[in-house]
Write an enzyme that holds these catalytic residues in place. Structure first.
Site, short mmCIF file in Angstrom:
data_model
loop_
_atom_site.label_atom_id
_atom_site.label_comp_id
_atom_site.label_asym_id
_atom_site.label_seq_id
_atom_site.Cartn_x
_atom_site.Cartn_y
_atom_site.Cartn_z
CE LYS A 61 -14.51 -56.63 -7.11
NZ LYS A 61 -15.43 -56.21 -8.24
CB ALA A 62 -17.49 -61.51 -0.97
CB THR A 64 -21.62 -59.85 -5.73
OG1 THR A 64 -20.64 -59.37 -4.83
CG2 THR A 64 -23.00 -59.40 -5.33
CD1 TRP A 66 -19.70 -68.04 -10.11
CD2 TRP A 66 -18.13 -67.93 -8.49
NE1 TRP A 66 -19.02 -69.22 -10.11
CE2 TRP A 66 -18.06 -69.18 -9.13
CE3 TRP A 66 -17.25 -67.63 -7.46
CZ2 TRP A 66 -17.12 -70.14 -8.74
CZ3 TRP A 66 -16.31 -68.59 -7.07
CH2 TRP A 66 -16.25 -69.82 -7.70
CE LYS A 120 -23.48 -55.58 -6.45
NZ LYS A 120 -22.52 -55.37 -7.54
CG HIS A 122 -21.76 -54.62 -2.12
ND1 HIS A 122 -21.59 -55.98 -2.31
CD2 HIS A 122 -21.32 -54.02 -3.27
CE1 HIS A 122 -21.09 -56.17 -3.52
NE2 HIS A 122 -20.92 -55.02 -4.12
CB SER A 152 -10.83 -59.10 -5.02
OG SER A 152 -11.74 -58.97 -6.07
CB THR A 241 -21.47 -70.20 -13.11
OG1 THR A 241 -21.45 -71.55 -12.64
CG2 THR A 241 -22.90 -69.76 -13.40
CG PHE A 243 -12.45 -66.92 -13.69
CD1 PHE A 243 -12.82 -65.82 -12.95
CD2 PHE A 243 -11.36 -66.80 -14.55
CE1 PHE A 243 -12.14 -64.61 -13.06
CE2 PHE A 243 -10.67 -65.60 -14.67
CZ PHE A 243 -11.06 -64.51 -13.91
CG MET A 270 -15.17 -61.65 -15.09
SD MET A 270 -15.86 -62.59 -13.72
CE MET A 270 -17.55 -62.04 -13.83
NE ARG A 271 -7.88 -59.22 -8.90
CZ ARG A 271 -6.96 -59.94 -8.27
NH1 ARG A 271 -5.72 -59.86 -8.65
NH2 ARG A 271 -7.28 -60.72 -7.24
S1 PPS Z 1 -18.71 -56.74 -6.93
O1 PPS Z 1 -18.18 -55.58 -7.70
O2 PPS Z 1 -18.64 -56.48 -5.48
O3 PPS Z 1 -20.03 -57.16 -7.37
O4 PPS Z 1 -17.65 -57.91 -7.23
P1 PPS Z 1 -17.90 -59.45 -6.93
O5 PPS Z 1 -18.65 -60.02 -8.06
O6 PPS Z 1 -18.42 -59.65 -5.57
O7 PPS Z 1 -16.43 -60.03 -6.92
C1 PPS Z 1 -15.57 -60.07 -8.04
C2 PPS Z 1 -14.55 -61.15 -7.76
O8 PPS Z 1 -15.18 -62.44 -7.98
C3 PPS Z 1 -14.44 -63.11 -8.99
N1 PPS Z 1 -15.34 -63.95 -9.80
C4 PPS Z 1 -15.17 -65.27 -9.95
N2 PPS Z 1 -14.23 -66.09 -9.44
C5 PPS Z 1 -14.31 -67.40 -9.80
N3 PPS Z 1 -15.26 -67.89 -10.65
C6 PPS Z 1 -16.20 -67.09 -11.19
N4 PPS Z 1 -17.11 -67.58 -12.00
C7 PPS Z 1 -16.19 -65.71 -10.83
N5 PPS Z 1 -16.94 -64.64 -11.15
C8 PPS Z 1 -16.41 -63.58 -10.51
C9 PPS Z 1 -13.82 -61.99 -9.80
O9 PPS Z 1 -12.79 -62.47 -10.62
C10 PPS Z 1 -13.36 -61.08 -8.68
O10 PPS Z 1 -12.28 -61.65 -7.93
P2 PPS Z 1 -10.73 -61.38 -8.25
O11 PPS Z 1 -9.98 -62.06 -7.14
O12 PPS Z 1 -10.52 -59.90 -8.25
O13 PPS Z 1 -10.46 -62.01 -9.57
#
Ligand code: PPS
Length: 309
Positions: A61-62, A64, A66, A120, A122, A152, A241, A243, A270-271
């Site tokens: 959830k850091a 990835t 994206w 990818k 973790h 997240s 890219t 959100f 995509m929360r």
């Molecule tokens: S995972 O399951 O570990 O692969 O998840 P991961 O992709 O690492 O993290 C998901 C969080 O990243 C946010 N996210 C984004 N934020 C901003 N811009 C873009 N483009 C974007 N893409 C993914 C996603 O919303 C999750 O964060 P939260 O805070 O839950 O919304």
């Protein structure tokens, strides 16, 4: 990989429905991992990448997904259609993932692809297959401030039916602090890659920096990958890219995973995609306790995290 194979990914998950459950965690060298991963750990360790493979490592959830999208677009010169050829986990396999059959493991997907692959993980640094360092693979690590990362992960654990039940928020904070969630301690994770970043030529990025100035960070990734793209292409990648666009893109929003596994009505993958959402979750008491513990756990490093106060 053929189009048919790509399409069959969602179907394979559907077929495994009856064996999908909140998998128990089994510790591997001190790191709790989902049982299917732990039971196959030797084959994961034996994986030998190609030197041209690109490795994206994160605590869950850091940021990835994206980063996977950014890198896929960078290596394909911003070709939006090509980057919609398959969903994220097929375009950019998850190294260590093992699920009940017939869902293909990350290793199976990887063996069907030609390098350079975007891989990818973790896994914390000490569990990464040594082949990545022997072959000097380009490695991008993305770190997110602990509080937003935890929020997240909490919502993800609610909607992802393969992860242990998160339970109430108050207890979840303690589990996070004790490193009891899947893939273990956030603190050890971010520190493990941080201390190795120079020796291993790891590009260490922060979610908050990408959010603040995506163009600047995308250009950093581009240079690290020895690519040179036009300003116009970079602008397109910034847009693709965002959100909003990734949330609407069926190839990046994880709607490829059937709803009995990722229940996006509980919480969308995509929360929110924001920095500072933790302020809506911690009580003052939880914050005090968390901050005191954070000081202790992070005292041996000086990683420039932001949005912690
Ligand atoms: S995972 O399951 O570990 O692969 O998840 P991961 O992709 O690492 O993290 C998901 C969080 O990243 C946010 N996210 C984004 N934020 C901003 N811009 C873009 N483009 C974007 N893409 C993914 C996603 O919303 C999750 O964060 P939260 O805070 O839950 O919304």
């Amino acid at each position: 990989m053929s189009e048919q194979e790509e399409m069959s990914y969602s179907q394979s998950i559907q077929e495994a429905s009856s064996s999908i459950t909140r998998f128990p965690l089994i510790p591997i060298r001190g790191v709790p991992l989902m049982n299917h991963i732990a039971n196959n750990f030797d084959s994961i360790q034996a994986f030998s990448p190609d030197p041209s493979d690109i490795f994206i490592a994160t605590y869950p959830k850091a940021g990835t997904t994206w980063t996977q999208e950014i890198v896929d677009l960078l290596v394909h010169n911003g070709d939006a259609e090509l980057c919609k050829r398959a969903p994220t986990p097929v375009r950019s396999p998850f190294l260590e993932i093992f699920s009940p059959p017939p869902i293909p493991s990350g290793l199976e997907l990887l063996t069907k692809m030609d390098p350079p692959r975007i891989i990818k993980t973790h896994l914390p640094f000490h569990l990464v297959p040594p082949g990545f360092w022997e072959n000097k693979c380009k490695t991008i690590y993305v770190a997110r401030n602990a509080k937003d990362n935890m929020v997240s992960y909490f919502y993800f654990d609610k909607m992802n039916m393969t992860q242990p039940e998160p339970g109430p928020w108050g207890g979840y904070v303690h589990k996070f602090m004790r490193g009891e969630l899947s893939w273990g301690s956030w603190y050890d994770h971010v520190k493990g890659y941080w201390v190795e970043r120079e020796k291993r030529n790891i590009l260490y990025l922060f979610f908050e920096d990408i959010k603040e100035n995506p163009r600047r960070e995308i250009e950093r990734i581009m240079r690290y990958l020895d690519l040179s793209l036009s300003d116009e292409v970079i602008s397109r990648i910034v847009e693709l890219t965002s959100f909003k666009n990734m949330k609407e893109n069926p190839m990046s929003n994880y709607t490829c995973i059937p709803s009995n596994v990722f229940d996006q009505s509980v919480s969308p993958f995509m929360r929110k995609g924001e920095v500072g959402d933790w302020k809506n979750h911690f009580t003052p008491e939880q914050l005090k306790m968390f901050d005191e513990d954070y000081e202790k756990q992070m005292k041996d490093v000086d990683i420039p995290f932001r949005s912690l106060i």
